[in-house]
Write a protein that holds these residues in place. Structure first.
Motif, short mmCIF file in Angstrom:
data_model
loop_
_atom_site.label_atom_id
_atom_site.label_comp_id
_atom_site.label_asym_id
_atom_site.label_seq_id
_atom_site.Cartn_x
_atom_site.Cartn_y
_atom_site.Cartn_z
N LYS A 438 6.25 9.09 -1.10
CA LYS A 438 6.52 9.04 0.34
C LYS A 438 5.25 8.65 1.11
O LYS A 438 5.31 7.84 2.06
CB LYS A 438 7.02 10.40 0.79
N HIS A 439 4.11 9.19 0.68
CA HIS A 439 2.83 8.90 1.32
C HIS A 439 2.51 7.41 1.26
O HIS A 439 2.11 6.80 2.27
CB HIS A 439 1.74 9.72 0.62
N PHE A 440 2.72 6.79 0.09
CA PHE A 440 2.39 5.37 -0.07
C PHE A 440 3.42 4.48 0.63
O PHE A 440 3.08 3.39 1.12
CB PHE A 440 2.27 5.02 -1.54
N LYS A 441 4.65 4.90 0.68
CA LYS A 441 5.64 4.11 1.42
C LYS A 441 5.34 4.11 2.91
O LYS A 441 5.53 3.10 3.59
CB LYS A 441 7.04 4.66 1.15
N GLU A 442 4.87 5.25 3.42
CA GLU A 442 4.45 5.30 4.82
C GLU A 442 3.25 4.39 5.05
O GLU A 442 3.15 3.71 6.08
CB GLU A 442 4.11 6.74 5.21
N MET A 443 2.33 4.36 4.08
CA MET A 443 1.17 3.47 4.17
C MET A 443 1.64 2.02 4.21
O MET A 443 1.09 1.19 4.96
CB MET A 443 0.23 3.69 2.98
N ARG A 444 2.66 1.69 3.43
CA ARG A 444 3.18 0.33 3.39
C ARG A 444 3.75 -0.10 4.74
O ARG A 444 3.64 -1.27 5.14
CB ARG A 444 4.27 0.23 2.31
N GLU A 445 4.32 0.85 5.46
CA GLU A 445 4.89 0.54 6.76
C GLU A 445 3.83 0.46 7.86
O GLU A 445 3.91 -0.41 8.75
CB GLU A 445 5.92 1.62 7.15
N ILE A 446 2.85 1.35 7.80
CA ILE A 446 1.86 1.45 8.88
C ILE A 446 0.62 0.60 8.61
O ILE A 446 0.09 -0.06 9.50
CB ILE A 446 1.46 2.92 9.09
N HIS A 447 0.14 0.62 7.35
CA HIS A 447 -1.07 -0.13 6.97
C HIS A 447 -0.73 -1.03 5.77
O HIS A 447 -1.14 -0.76 4.64
CB HIS A 447 -2.21 0.83 6.62
N LYS A 448 0.02 -2.06 6.04
CA LYS A 448 0.57 -2.90 4.98
C LYS A 448 -0.51 -3.49 4.07
O LYS A 448 -0.41 -3.41 2.84
CB LYS A 448 1.38 -4.04 5.62
N THR A 449 -1.54 -4.04 4.65
CA THR A 449 -2.60 -4.67 3.84
C THR A 449 -3.27 -3.64 2.94
O THR A 449 -3.56 -3.94 1.77
CB THR A 449 -3.63 -5.35 4.75
N ALA A 450 -3.54 -2.46 3.48
CA ALA A 450 -4.17 -1.41 2.68
C ALA A 450 -3.32 -1.06 1.47
O ALA A 450 -3.81 -0.95 0.34
CB ALA A 450 -4.40 -0.16 3.54
N LEU A 510 -2.18 7.92 -9.82
CA LEU A 510 -1.92 6.95 -8.77
C LEU A 510 -1.25 5.69 -9.32
O LEU A 510 -0.45 5.05 -8.62
CB LEU A 510 -3.21 6.59 -8.03
N THR A 511 -1.55 5.32 -10.55
CA THR A 511 -0.84 4.20 -11.18
C THR A 511 0.64 4.52 -11.31
O THR A 511 1.51 3.69 -10.99
CB THR A 511 -1.44 3.89 -12.57
N ILE A 512 0.93 5.74 -11.78
CA ILE A 512 2.31 6.18 -11.94
C ILE A 512 3.05 6.12 -10.61
O ILE A 512 4.17 5.58 -10.51
CB ILE A 512 2.35 7.61 -12.51
N VAL A 513 2.44 6.65 -9.57
CA VAL A 513 3.09 6.79 -8.27
C VAL A 513 3.22 5.44 -7.57
O VAL A 513 4.25 5.13 -6.96
CB VAL A 513 2.32 7.79 -7.40
N LEU A 514 2.19 4.60 -7.64
CA LEU A 514 2.25 3.29 -6.98
C LEU A 514 3.32 2.41 -7.59
O LEU A 514 4.02 1.68 -6.86
CB LEU A 514 0.89 2.62 -7.04
N LEU A 515 3.47 2.44 -8.91
CA LEU A 515 4.52 1.65 -9.55
C LEU A 515 5.89 2.11 -9.07
O LEU A 515 6.77 1.29 -8.76
CB LEU A 515 4.42 1.76 -11.06
N LYS A 516 6.09 3.42 -8.98
CA LYS A 516 7.37 3.95 -8.51
C LYS A 516 7.61 3.61 -7.04
O LYS A 516 8.74 3.33 -6.62
CB LYS A 516 7.41 5.47 -8.72
N SER A 517 6.53 3.61 -6.25
CA SER A 517 6.68 3.30 -4.82
C SER A 517 7.06 1.84 -4.59
O SER A 517 7.67 1.49 -3.57
CB SER A 517 5.39 3.63 -4.06
N ALA A 518 6.69 0.96 -5.54
CA ALA A 518 6.98 -0.47 -5.40
C ALA A 518 8.36 -0.85 -5.92
O ALA A 518 8.85 -1.96 -5.64
CB ALA A 518 5.92 -1.29 -6.13
N ALA A 519 9.00 0.06 -6.64
CA ALA A 519 10.25 -0.28 -7.33
C ALA A 519 11.39 -0.63 -6.37
O ALA A 519 12.33 -1.33 -6.74
CB ALA A 519 10.66 0.86 -8.24
N ASP A 520 11.32 -0.14 -5.12
CA ASP A 520 12.41 -0.41 -4.18
C ASP A 520 12.21 -1.71 -3.41
O ASP A 520 13.03 -2.09 -2.57
CB ASP A 520 12.59 0.75 -3.21
N ASN A 521 11.09 -2.41 -3.66
CA ASN A 521 10.84 -3.71 -3.03
C ASN A 521 10.83 -4.75 -4.14
O ASN A 521 9.83 -4.97 -4.82
CB ASN A 521 9.49 -3.68 -2.30
#
Length: 617
Positions: A438-450, A510-521
């Motif tokens: 959830k934290h990284f998905k919020e980052m994707r919406e607010i700070h896309k480049t980051a 963080l590798t585990i979580v970032l991969l999961k956060s990208a799976a819906d895009n």
């Protein structure tokens, strides 16, 4: 007749002449009465001694005053935790209760003088010990606060032995008044002296011992030596194989580093090996410690080919009984990898509890020391006024106690130190993977480049800050550039680690979580799948929507996309390049997917032809 009368007259005259001198002599003798003079001298000497005692009494008021200045109550509470074993060994139950009862600086006044000196000696970082150390008489030219504190203790102990000669009493007394004041510590002199006891300390002559307290655990080469590490090293003194098992993020890799340091200090050779190299171990020429981190998988279980388990058990049995000489082995395995491995591949040696160290449990002292070291590198490092600097350790312990244990507490506290918002979110401790997604998905919406810069580093695992990003980085996002990653590092600490200008994720979770956060895009996800290392993907990808545990990413939703078939073909091709014929002897869940069963043999033949062509060239 006349002559005899004259002699008698002369004798009488002589006697009369000497008579006054004798009388004077007798009077002088009578005046030499010892008693009155002795009483006067004794009274004067006693007054001098009483003044010395009064000064000593005054000096004993300074240590508690200094303690109030040097040791904050919050720091005291933390020190009590870190030195708990030593405090229990040296103090009575009542003294310990009194120390635990300190709620404010004024409560220091209720502590026993022995405790006061012990806290000054061991807990006050600004009070440096004398050059010779505590419990030694400092030389007269050493006039630090630590030296004078020790002089006060030593003078008191001499007084308890009946001595009243204190050559440095006046100097110490004057220095204390000059450094710390007189009125604030001692009060009004007239009032103070009017209430003095003439006898001075008549009934309280108890010596003050010098106590050295030791922390429950120490830091060696930047690593906190926990009881688990000590236990592993102790096992290795009598056994040749030790297994370190625990949740991901519990500190197993750090423990392996500490064990490596231990063997190198003992002049052993050390080798870092992977699990596949274990099956080919032979007798070494010199004493060698083989260190195998992430056995079975760094992120998830990567699956061994059939027959590997028998070979593995055989080799470790030979090492343990000494058939393979001069060799010790330390194996590190994640708990979730162990559980999945045991379902598909029965490795008997991994089930030997006599050689297994469970790494999850930490003492409060260890947890606190880890937390304090993490605070030094966290957000508080750059923000001197950060509220998290004053957080009570009891609050941290209370938070961590709510963890279900799927992720190690050192990782949880590290993320809290870097990102205080996570500490304030109760869900992070209870469900860290879900919360971070959830934290990284919020980052994707607010700070896309980051977010996309972070995802790129996850995909390549290591990015050199001296080179530009790969040509496919733009497929993730146009702003994923080397400059963008450098900006991310400067503006978003706590996600990446840099060493020698190479950037990596701060932790494997963080590798585990970032991969999961990208799976819906899907657009981003297919780019990641095409360019991420296949060994990592085989550890983290599972075919269905329901996965064995929360660390895996299911492919069921991605398969519904029409273009995913081409992405999956890339996965099959890369798997064939990595595993070759071993894939048929592995029980990886992807192996049983329709497309893998249909295409794997075809891609394997293509890989063989390609390699044959490369060899001919």
């Amino acid at each position: 007749m006349e002559r005899s009368q004259k002699k008698a007259l002369d004798k009488k005259t002589i006697d009369n002449e000497y008579q006054p001198d004798k009388e004077i002599e007798e009077k002088q003798t009578m005046l030499k009465v010892e008693k009155p003079l002795s009483a006067f001298s004794e009274k004067r000497s006693k007054k001098k001694d009483i003044k010395k005692i009064w000064k000593l009494e005054d000096l004993l008021k300074y240590p508690v005053h200094i303690l109030k200045r040097e040791l904050d109550v919050r720091d005291l509470r933390e020190k009590i935790v870190i030195y708990s074993k030593s405090i229990t060994a040296h103090f009575s139950a009542q003294l310990i209760s009194n120390v635990h009862g300190v709620q404010s600086l004024d409560d220091y006044n209720r502590l026993d003088i022995t405790v006061i000196f012990t806290l000054l000696h061991n807990f006050c970082e600004n009070i440096k010990p004398p050059r010779k150390g505590w419990d030694y008489e400092p030389p007269s030219d050493e006039i630090t606060s630590g030296a004078d504190i020790e002089r006060i203790r030593l003078m008191w102990n001499r007084f308890c032995d009946g001595y009243l000669q204190f050559p440095q009493l006046d100097d110490v007394y004057n220095r204390m008044k000059h450094k710390y004041g007189a009125m604030a510590v001692l009060g009004d002199a007239a009032v103070r002296n009017s209430s003095r006891d003439e006898e001075g300390f008549k009934d309280i002559r108890v010596k003050i011992p010098c106590m050295k307290l030791n922390p429950d655990c120490v830091i060696e080469k930047g690593i906190i030596i926990t009881d688990n590490i000590t236990s592993a090293i102790k096992h290795l003194q009598t056994r040749n194989v030790v297994i370190l098992k625990g949740a991901i993020g519990c500190g197993k890799t750090r423990a392996l580093e500490a064990i490596k340091n231990y063997f190198e200090e003992k002049e052993w050779n050390t080798e870092l090996i992977n699990d596949y190299q274990l099956k080919d171990v032979n007798t070494k020429n010199g004493k060698t410690a083989l260190l195998c981190d992430n056995f079975g998988g760094r992120f998830g279980y990567h699956f061994f080919p059939r027959g590997f388990n028998e070979r593995f058990d055989e080799i470790l049995e030979k090492i343990d009984i000494g058939t393979i000489a001069n060799t010790k082995v330390v194996i590190v395995i994640h708990q979730h990898v162990f559980e999945e491995l045991m379902k598909t591949c029965c490795l008997n040696f991994l089930q030997n509890k006599n050689i297994t160290i469970e790494m999850d449990k930490l003492t409060q002292a260890e947890t606190l020391m880890i937390f304090k070291e993490q605070q030094k590198e966290g957000h508080c490092k750059v923000d001197s006024g950060c509220w998290f600097r004053k957080i009570e350790f009891s609050s941290v312990v209370s938070k961590l106690s709510k963890s279900p244990g799927n992720v190690g507490s050192p990782f949880l506290s590290m993320m809290c130190c870097h990102h205080h918002k996570l500490f304030s979110d109760d869900d992070f401790i209870k469900n860290p993977v879900h919360c971070l997604i959830k934290h990284f998905k919020e980052m994707r919406e607010i700070h896309k480049t980051a977010y996309f810069c972070l995802l790129y580093v996850m995909t390549v695992q290591t990015h050199s800050l001296d080179t530009e990003t790969t040509n496919w980085a733009g497929c993730i996002d146009a702003d994923v550039t080397n400059k963008g990653i450098e900006n991310f590092l400067n503006q978003n600490p706590g996600y990446l680690h840099t060493e020698k200008r190479k950037a990596t994720l701060i932790h494997d979770i963080l590798t585990i979580v970032l991969l999961k956060s990208a799976a819906d895009n899907y657009v981003v996800f297919q780019t990641v799948l095409r360019h991420c290392r296949i060994d990592i993907l085989l550890e983290l990808l599972r075919p269905g929507e329901e996965t064995p545990c929360e660390f895996y990413t299911g492919l069921a939703k991605s398969r519904k996309n029409e273009g995913f078939r081409e992405v999956e073909k890339d996965l099959i091709y890369n798997t064939a390049k990595l595993c070759g014929e071993n894939w048929e002897r592995m029980s990886h869940p992807l192996k049983f997917e329709e497309l893998f069963k249909e295409k794997y043999e075809r891609f394997l033949k293509y890989v063989r032809r390609l390699r044959k062509t490369e060899n001919l060239q």
